[in-house]
Design an enzyme around this catalytic site. Structure first.
Site, PDB file in Angstrom:
ATOM      1  N   HIS A 126      63.344 -15.410 -55.675  1.00  0.00           N
ATOM      2  CA  HIS A 126      64.170 -14.657 -54.722  1.00  0.00           C
ATOM      3  C   HIS A 126      65.421 -14.119 -55.421  1.00  0.00           C
ATOM      4  O   HIS A 126      66.128 -14.872 -56.083  1.00  0.00           O
ATOM      5  CB  HIS A 126      64.582 -15.561 -53.544  1.00  0.00           C
ATOM      6  CG  HIS A 126      63.482 -15.726 -52.527  1.00  0.00           C
ATOM      7  ND1 HIS A 126      63.723 -15.965 -51.207  1.00  0.00           N
ATOM      8  CD2 HIS A 126      62.146 -15.676 -52.654  1.00  0.00           C
ATOM      9  CE1 HIS A 126      62.586 -16.042 -50.547  1.00  0.00           C
ATOM     10  NE2 HIS A 126      61.599 -15.886 -51.405  1.00  0.00           N
TER      11      HIS A 126
ATOM     12  N   TYR B 202      70.398 -16.969 -43.504  1.00  0.00           N
ATOM     13  CA  TYR B 202      71.366 -17.979 -43.069  1.00  0.00           C
ATOM     14  C   TYR B 202      72.088 -17.418 -41.844  1.00  0.00           C
ATOM     15  O   TYR B 202      72.624 -16.307 -41.905  1.00  0.00           O
ATOM     16  CB  TYR B 202      72.386 -18.282 -44.180  1.00  0.00           C
ATOM     17  CG  TYR B 202      71.821 -19.051 -45.349  1.00  0.00           C
ATOM     18  CD1 TYR B 202      71.117 -18.396 -46.355  1.00  0.00           C
ATOM     19  CD2 TYR B 202      71.972 -20.431 -45.444  1.00  0.00           C
ATOM     20  CE1 TYR B 202      70.588 -19.099 -47.435  1.00  0.00           C
ATOM     21  CE2 TYR B 202      71.442 -21.140 -46.512  1.00  0.00           C
ATOM     22  CZ  TYR B 202      70.756 -20.471 -47.505  1.00  0.00           C
ATOM     23  OH  TYR B 202      70.222 -21.168 -48.562  1.00  0.00           O
TER      24      TYR B 202
ATOM     25  N   PRO C 258      72.727 -30.009 -46.924  1.00  0.00           N
ATOM     26  CA  PRO C 258      71.713 -29.151 -47.566  1.00  0.00           C
ATOM     27  C   PRO C 258      72.010 -27.652 -47.480  1.00  0.00           C
ATOM     28  O   PRO C 258      71.307 -26.859 -48.080  1.00  0.00           O
ATOM     29  CB  PRO C 258      70.428 -29.491 -46.819  1.00  0.00           C
ATOM     30  CG  PRO C 258      70.837 -30.176 -45.584  1.00  0.00           C
ATOM     31  CD  PRO C 258      72.158 -30.784 -45.816  1.00  0.00           C
TER      32      PRO C 258
ATOM     33  N   LYS D  31      71.777 -27.666 -52.811  1.00  0.00           N
ATOM     34  CA  LYS D  31      72.258 -28.261 -54.065  1.00  0.00           C
ATOM     35  C   LYS D  31      71.701 -29.655 -54.334  1.00  0.00           C
ATOM     36  O   LYS D  31      71.728 -30.112 -55.477  1.00  0.00           O
ATOM     37  CB  LYS D  31      73.799 -28.349 -54.032  1.00  0.00           C
ATOM     38  CG  LYS D  31      74.487 -26.997 -54.123  1.00  0.00           C
ATOM     39  CD  LYS D  31      74.149 -26.292 -55.420  1.00  0.00           C
ATOM     40  CE  LYS D  31      74.411 -24.795 -55.349  1.00  0.00           C
ATOM     41  NZ  LYS D  31      73.569 -24.042 -56.282  1.00  0.00           N
TER      42      LYS D  31
ATOM     43  N   TYR E  85      75.599 -20.166 -55.626  1.00  0.00           N
ATOM     44  CA  TYR E  85      74.275 -20.350 -55.022  1.00  0.00           C
ATOM     45  C   TYR E  85      73.193 -20.423 -56.096  1.00  0.00           C
ATOM     46  O   TYR E  85      72.315 -21.280 -56.050  1.00  0.00           O
ATOM     47  CB  TYR E  85      73.980 -19.199 -54.052  1.00  0.00           C
ATOM     48  CG  TYR E  85      72.759 -19.427 -53.181  1.00  0.00           C
ATOM     49  CD1 TYR E  85      71.503 -18.966 -53.583  1.00  0.00           C
ATOM     50  CD2 TYR E  85      72.856 -20.110 -51.979  1.00  0.00           C
ATOM     51  CE1 TYR E  85      70.374 -19.191 -52.796  1.00  0.00           C
ATOM     52  CE2 TYR E  85      71.734 -20.336 -51.189  1.00  0.00           C
ATOM     53  CZ  TYR E  85      70.499 -19.867 -51.606  1.00  0.00           C
ATOM     54  OH  TYR E  85      69.382 -20.096 -50.828  1.00  0.00           O
TER      55      TYR E  85
HETATM   56  P1  FAS Z   1      65.022 -39.336 -53.219  1.00  0.00           P
HETATM   57  O1  FAS Z   1      65.667 -39.968 -52.019  1.00  0.00           O
HETATM   58  O2  FAS Z   1      64.201 -38.118 -53.054  1.00  0.00           O
HETATM   59  O3  FAS Z   1      64.061 -40.403 -53.930  1.00  0.00           O
HETATM   60  C1  FAS Z   1      64.450 -41.763 -54.050  1.00  0.00           C
HETATM   61  C2  FAS Z   1      63.185 -42.593 -54.152  1.00  0.00           C
HETATM   62  O4  FAS Z   1      63.562 -43.969 -54.320  1.00  0.00           O
HETATM   63  C3  FAS Z   1      62.344 -42.524 -52.887  1.00  0.00           C
HETATM   64  O5  FAS Z   1      60.999 -42.230 -53.211  1.00  0.00           O
HETATM   65  C4  FAS Z   1      62.480 -43.913 -52.258  1.00  0.00           C
HETATM   66  O6  FAS Z   1      61.308 -44.336 -51.599  1.00  0.00           O
HETATM   67  C5  FAS Z   1      62.748 -44.764 -53.478  1.00  0.00           C
HETATM   68  N1  FAS Z   1      63.478 -46.007 -53.171  1.00  0.00           N
HETATM   69  C6  FAS Z   1      64.465 -46.191 -52.268  1.00  0.00           C
HETATM   70  N2  FAS Z   1      64.872 -47.476 -52.279  1.00  0.00           N
HETATM   71  C7  FAS Z   1      64.126 -48.105 -53.234  1.00  0.00           C
HETATM   72  C8  FAS Z   1      64.079 -49.422 -53.721  1.00  0.00           C
HETATM   73  N3  FAS Z   1      64.883 -50.374 -53.229  1.00  0.00           N
HETATM   74  N4  FAS Z   1      63.192 -49.724 -54.706  1.00  0.00           N
HETATM   75  C9  FAS Z   1      62.371 -48.770 -55.202  1.00  0.00           C
HETATM   76  N5  FAS Z   1      62.369 -47.481 -54.783  1.00  0.00           N
HETATM   77  C10 FAS Z   1      63.242 -47.174 -53.799  1.00  0.00           C
HETATM   78  N6  FAS Z   1      68.112 -30.940 -50.647  1.00  0.00           N
HETATM   79  C11 FAS Z   1      68.081 -29.604 -50.684  1.00  0.00           C
HETATM   80  O7  FAS Z   1      68.441 -29.021 -51.731  1.00  0.00           O
HETATM   81  N7  FAS Z   1      67.647 -28.870 -49.586  1.00  0.00           N
HETATM   82  C12 FAS Z   1      67.228 -29.490 -48.424  1.00  0.00           C
HETATM   83  O8  FAS Z   1      66.867 -28.837 -47.450  1.00  0.00           O
HETATM   84  C13 FAS Z   1      67.238 -30.891 -48.353  1.00  0.00           C
HETATM   85  N8  FAS Z   1      66.803 -31.552 -47.229  1.00  0.00           N
HETATM   86  C14 FAS Z   1      66.868 -32.933 -47.188  1.00  0.00           C
HETATM   87  C15 FAS Z   1      66.448 -33.674 -46.040  1.00  0.00           C
HETATM   88  C16 FAS Z   1      66.538 -35.072 -46.007  1.00  0.00           C
HETATM   89  C17 FAS Z   1      66.088 -35.841 -44.757  1.00  0.00           C
HETATM   90  C18 FAS Z   1      67.037 -35.774 -47.120  1.00  0.00           C
HETATM   91  C19 FAS Z   1      67.165 -37.285 -47.079  1.00  0.00           C
HETATM   92  C20 FAS Z   1      67.445 -35.070 -48.250  1.00  0.00           C
HETATM   93  C21 FAS Z   1      67.355 -33.651 -48.295  1.00  0.00           C
HETATM   94  N9  FAS Z   1      67.730 -32.916 -49.427  1.00  0.00           N
HETATM   95  C22 FAS Z   1      67.698 -31.572 -49.499  1.00  0.00           C
HETATM   96  C23 FAS Z   1      68.196 -33.570 -50.578  1.00  0.00           C
HETATM   97  C24 FAS Z   1      66.990 -34.061 -51.300  1.00  0.00           C
HETATM   98  O9  FAS Z   1      66.159 -32.989 -51.613  1.00  0.00           O
HETATM   99  C25 FAS Z   1      67.487 -34.853 -52.457  1.00  0.00           C
HETATM  100  O10 FAS Z   1      68.522 -34.175 -53.133  1.00  0.00           O
HETATM  101  C26 FAS Z   1      66.400 -35.207 -53.422  1.00  0.00           C
HETATM  102  O11 FAS Z   1      65.384 -35.847 -52.712  1.00  0.00           O
HETATM  103  C27 FAS Z   1      67.023 -36.093 -54.492  1.00  0.00           C
HETATM  104  O12 FAS Z   1      66.016 -36.722 -55.164  1.00  0.00           O
HETATM  105  P2  FAS Z   1      66.185 -38.241 -55.623  1.00  0.00           P
HETATM  106  O13 FAS Z   1      67.528 -38.433 -56.186  1.00  0.00           O
HETATM  107  O14 FAS Z   1      64.967 -38.537 -56.422  1.00  0.00           O
HETATM  108  O15 FAS Z   1      66.184 -39.103 -54.265  1.00  0.00           O
HETATM  109  C1  PHB Z   2      64.630 -25.313 -47.553  1.00  0.00           C
HETATM  110  O1  PHB Z   2      63.771 -24.421 -47.681  1.00  0.00           O
HETATM  111  O2  PHB Z   2      64.341 -26.488 -47.264  1.00  0.00           O
HETATM  112  C2  PHB Z   2      66.077 -24.961 -47.773  1.00  0.00           C
HETATM  113  C3  PHB Z   2      66.381 -23.747 -48.343  1.00  0.00           C
HETATM  114  C4  PHB Z   2      67.716 -23.400 -48.541  1.00  0.00           C
HETATM  115  C5  PHB Z   2      68.713 -24.288 -48.150  1.00  0.00           C
HETATM  116  C6  PHB Z   2      68.394 -25.518 -47.578  1.00  0.00           C
HETATM  117  C7  PHB Z   2      67.068 -25.857 -47.392  1.00  0.00           C
HETATM  118  O3  PHB Z   2      70.015 -23.917 -48.325  1.00  0.00           O
END
Ligand code: FAS
Ligand code: PHB
Length: 395
Positions: free
Chosen positions: A72, A201, A293, A297, A385
């Protein structure tokens, strides 16, 4: 069992770290609490910065991203009933982002790890970290009714916001910064064609909305909802109706609705842990920081933490230098705080805040008008961004 690096958490941060260490000949074991299917079932991020794309290529897992990802070069800002395109390519001298779901990125990393025959312990319970202040740190966990121990040189805490690693640090050794927003994001995934070929957005009087996508046939939508809302209270019909009310006429006419294949509410918070290193335990990704989110980032900051950590560990083993691991926390936090700032700023700009009042609404509109009609203003939005350069203001 003995390994060089024990990685707690098999999400994107843990998997990417494991892959980068493997390519450098460094042994690592990933200990993950959930099953692979559960990890893949979490629908999260969607936008990758160039720095993250480059890292996936460096890790040797970028092929499908380039084949199936959507590059994009801009996105739309919809406010006061009018759209304004943010031309990322023009404003950043040719940069762009890649729309490629975190689920797919995680799948690519899992497949690469399996193909390389690398050890990952799934469905591990009671994971605990020990002696990370010594030269002989350990990770223990329970599986199949037995307690297992992994001795290692280093522990990487990639276990997310609710993980055990940060929670294991004595409160006296850690400082946590947190800001909780008075609303959440209700997200929906549907196998319907996106309402527009780029992301939209939306700042509307009814609240924020985001029209994103995963492919030409799969859409991802978000609505700002009160933090007290429950996902069970939102039918698909109610979601589509509210999204329509937040879109302009063009969007209402082009919106294709259909059954949800995932629906969830995510709370919004800004959160940072300082430092990110404790002896031989390093925190990376959501284990160390959380962003709202809005600015896409979260996943990208996790990727750059892993870039810094993998480089530092490779330097330790190959050059017998501790310079990188000693510098890890400071180097990560310089980038993390700039990502936090942008995510906070973009969230403040685009959401309805209960206590903002009419003055707050006017100030938001004035800032949006300025940004959309000033080249300099739009450049600040665009350069953050697409992602600041890795070495930005690093000294
Ligand atoms: P993660 O949380 O992805 O992974 C951590 C892992 O550790 C998981 O698999 C978990 O099961 C495991 N774990 C936890 N406790 C443990 C333990 N005690 N022992 C062993 N393993 C354990 N980012 C965006 O950029 N855009 C978004 O739209 C967006 N939406 C999100 C929505 C939600 C609900 C959440 C929670 C996050 C969102 N994020 C978004 C941010 C997300 O993408 C994170 O930045 C990304 O998952 C980060 O990856 P990790 O650091 O690997 O953490
Ligand atoms: C998504 O596609 O999940 C998404 C994209 C852009 C954002 C946040 C989430 O700023």
């Amino acid at each position: 069992m003995r390994t060089q690096v024990a990685i707690v958490g098999g999400g994107p941060a843990g998997l990417l770290l494991g892959q980068l260490l493997h390519k450098a000949g460094i042994d690592a074991v990933i200990i993950e609490r959930q099953t692979p299917d559960y990890v893949l079932s979490r629908i999260r991020a969607g936008v990758l910065e160039q720095v993250s794309m480059d890292l996936l290529d460096e890790a040797g897992v970028g092929v499908r991203m380039h084949q199936e990802g959507l590059r994009h070069t801009g996105f739309e800002m919809l406010y006061a009933g009018a759209r304004h395109r943010v031309d990322l390519n023009h404003l950043t001298g040719g940069k762009s982002v890649m729309v490629y779901g975190q689920t797919e990125l995680t799948r690519d990393l899992m497949d690469a790890r399996t193909k390389a025959g690398l050890p990952t312990v799934y469905a591990a319970s009671d994971v605990a970290v020990h002696d990370y202040d010594s030269k002989n740190p350990r990770v223990t966990y329970r599986k199949d009714g037995k307690t297992h121990e992994i001795s290692c040189d280093f522990i990487a805490g990639c276990d997310g916001f609710h993980g055990v690693c940060r929670a294991s640090i004595p409160r006296s050794a850690i400082t946590e910064f947190e800001k909780v927003y008075p609303f959440g994001w209700l997200g929906m995934l549907s196998d319907t064609p996106p309402v527009h070929d780029e992301l939209i957005y939306v700042n509307s009087a009814r609240g924020f909305a985001l029209c994103s996508q995963r492919s030409q046939t799969r859409s991802r939508y978000y609505l700002q909802v009160p933090m007290t809302d429950k996902v069970e209270a939102w039918s698909d019909a109610a979601f589509w109706q509210e999204l329509r009310l937040r879109l302009d006429q063009q969007g209402q006419e082009q919106l294709v609705t259909g059954p949800s294949i995932e629906k969830s509410i995510a709370p919004l918070r800004s959160f940072v842990t300082e430092p990110m290193r404790f002896g031989r335990l390093f925190l990376a990704g959501d284990a160390a920081h959380i962003v709202p989110p809005t600015g896409a980032k979260g996943l990208n900051l996790a990727a750059t933490d892993v870039k810094y950590l993998s480089t530092a560990l490779i330097e330790y083993y190959q050059e017998k230098s501790a310079a990188g691991i000693d510098d890890y926390s400071v180097r990560c936090l310089k980038r993390v705080w700039k990502g936090e700032r942008f995510a906070w700023w973009f969230t403040q700009l685009m959401h309805n805040f209960p206590d903002a009042g009419e003055m707050g609404v006017r100030l938001q509109e004035a800032e949006l008008d300025y940004l959309m009609h000033s080249e300099a203003g739009a450049e600040t939005l665009a350069e953050n961004y697409v992602g600041l350069p890795l070495d930005f203001a690093s000294h």
